[in-house]
Design a protein around this motif. Structure first.
Motif, short mmCIF file in Angstrom:
data_model
loop_
_atom_site.label_atom_id
_atom_site.label_comp_id
_atom_site.label_asym_id
_atom_site.label_seq_id
_atom_site.Cartn_x
_atom_site.Cartn_y
_atom_site.Cartn_z
N ARG A 144 0.74 -1.33 0.01
CA ARG A 144 0.08 -0.11 0.12
C ARG A 144 0.96 1.23 0.13
O ARG A 144 0.58 2.45 -0.58
CB ARG A 144 -0.96 -0.03 1.15
CG ARG A 144 -2.00 -1.16 1.08
CD ARG A 144 -3.21 -0.75 2.17
NE ARG A 144 -2.53 -0.51 3.61
CZ ARG A 144 -2.54 -1.50 4.55
NH1 ARG A 144 -2.91 -3.03 4.11
NH2 ARG A 144 -2.10 -1.33 5.71
N SER A 145 1.91 1.12 0.62
CA SER A 145 2.71 2.50 0.85
C SER A 145 3.54 2.69 -0.52
O SER A 145 3.63 3.91 -0.82
CB SER A 145 3.74 2.19 1.92
OG SER A 145 4.57 1.26 1.80
N ALA B 146 1.14 4.26 -2.95
CA ALA B 146 0.86 5.71 -2.46
C ALA B 146 2.10 6.36 -2.71
O ALA B 146 1.72 8.04 -3.17
CB ALA B 146 0.66 5.64 -1.02
N VAL B 147 3.40 5.99 -2.62
CA VAL B 147 4.49 7.12 -2.57
C VAL B 147 4.97 7.30 -4.19
O VAL B 147 5.32 8.36 -4.62
CB VAL B 147 5.66 6.50 -1.88
CG1 VAL B 147 6.91 7.20 -2.31
CG2 VAL B 147 5.22 6.51 -0.22
N ARG C 135 4.12 10.21 -6.26
CA ARG C 135 4.46 11.60 -5.69
C ARG C 135 5.93 12.06 -5.63
O ARG C 135 6.55 12.80 -5.42
CB ARG C 135 3.95 11.52 -4.46
CG ARG C 135 2.51 11.56 -4.28
CD ARG C 135 2.10 11.20 -2.83
NE ARG C 135 0.65 11.66 -2.55
CZ ARG C 135 -0.51 10.76 -2.93
NH1 ARG C 135 0.01 9.60 -3.27
NH2 ARG C 135 -1.74 11.09 -2.76
N VAL D 244 1.76 11.14 3.39
CA VAL D 244 1.44 10.02 2.40
C VAL D 244 1.44 8.68 3.14
O VAL D 244 0.35 7.82 3.11
CB VAL D 244 2.38 10.26 1.14
CG1 VAL D 244 2.37 8.75 0.46
CG2 VAL D 244 2.41 11.33 0.59
N GLN E 158 -2.21 6.37 4.18
CA GLN E 158 -2.37 5.04 3.37
C GLN E 158 -2.06 3.76 4.27
O GLN E 158 -2.79 2.69 3.81
CB GLN E 158 -1.40 4.92 2.28
CG GLN E 158 -1.48 5.98 1.23
CD GLN E 158 -2.76 5.96 0.49
OE1 GLN E 158 -3.42 4.84 0.12
NE2 GLN E 158 -3.22 7.03 0.19
N CYS E 159 -1.60 3.99 5.39
CA CYS E 159 -1.38 2.82 6.15
C CYS E 159 -1.72 2.72 7.49
O CYS E 159 -1.22 3.46 8.48
CB CYS E 159 0.36 2.52 6.09
SG CYS E 159 0.97 2.43 4.51
#
Length: 271
Positions: free
Chosen positions: A173-174, A177-178, A181, A259, A263-264
């Motif tokens: 998930r991380s 998300a990263v 960006r 972020v 997300q986590c």
């Protein structure tokens, strides 16, 4: 002996182990885990013997923590060595160049002296509590970037991640998300070395989910002494036993926390 005075003999020990690794026959891929373990054990044993010879003289009576154990392996009081003579063993056994020798002295659960040596690079990171951090004798400092869009960041997962499904899920998930960006996300081998490279500004940040004290503590000291921020993914001060880790310069830290924290969610059952 002060913590800073420990660094030269710690570096000498790491370099001698590094020379031993460079002189060893290059491993060839093996088809099973049992064979892999046997090859690793044959390489590790002489390297451990060299390191013990140095450290037993340097700090008589101080024991070693098991590399794969969590915080329970670290005494709440007193000193213990954290040693990984082939940090990045997966890469080493695949004949890849990303490996190093890693060691730290931990006192009362906190790292107080650390040495990381990459034999193929000929580079050594050193740090002592309150004494700053260096690479090959020169002071280091983190990136000055403030825009995540131009940041090159790194991540990894704890050893034996298949036994930690929640850490694996959070890692996925991380990453998702990263990725949109930042300029790039990499995994460049040993956890400790990636943290140190973040401390030196080669990487702009590093994060990980899951408990991984033995791999995080040496680099965490280098990063703190270099002036980087070392926290968990929610921005709280990091310490042994935490279930996430983030190191970043002040100019990027808050944005990355936003972020990762968004997300986590909370950890359940990551042991």
């Amino acid at each position: 002996m002060t913590y800073r005075n420990l660094l030269a003999p710690m570096a000498a020990a790491a370099r001698e182990v590094g020379e031993l690794l460079l002189a060893a026959p290059r491993p060839t891929p093996v088809p099973s885990f049992d064979e892999l373990a046997a090859v690793y054990g044959a390489l590790e044993a002489p390297a451990v013997a060299v390191m013990r010879r140095h450290l037993d003289v340097l700090r008589p009576g101080v024991g070693w923590a098991d590399e794969w154990e969590d915080r329970a392996a670290l005494p709440a009081e007193g000193e213990v060595w954290i040693v990984d003579v082939i940090d990045g063993a997966v890469q080493f056994l695949q004949d890849l160049p990303q490996f190093c020798v890693s060691l730290a002295l931990v006192r009362d659960g906190e790292p107080v002296a650390a040495a990381l040596h990459a034999p193929l690079l000929g580079e050594t990171y050193l740090a002592a509590l309150g004494g700053g951090a260096t690479r090959n004798g020169l002071p280091i400092g983190p990136s000055a970037k403030t825009d995540p869009a131009v940041a090159v960041v790194a991540t990894t997962h704890p050893p034996f991640v298949t036994r930690r499904p929640e850490a694996a899920a959070r890692a996925g998930r991380s990453l998702a998300a990263v990725l949109p960006r930042v300029a790039a996300v990499r995994n460049l081998g040993p956890t400790s070395w990636q943290i140190a490279d973040t401390a030196a500004g080669r990487l702009d940040a590093f994060w990980e989910f899951g408990r991984d004290d033995a791999n995080l503590l040496p680099g965490a000291l280098v990063a703190r002494e270099a002036g980087a921020l070392v926290t968990d993914a929610a921005g709280r001060p990091w310490g042994a036993g935490a279930d996430s880790f983030l190191v970043a310069p002040a100019g990027l830290h808050r944005q990355l926390v936003e972020v990762l924290a968004a997300q986590c969610g909370p950890v359940t059952g990551d042991r």
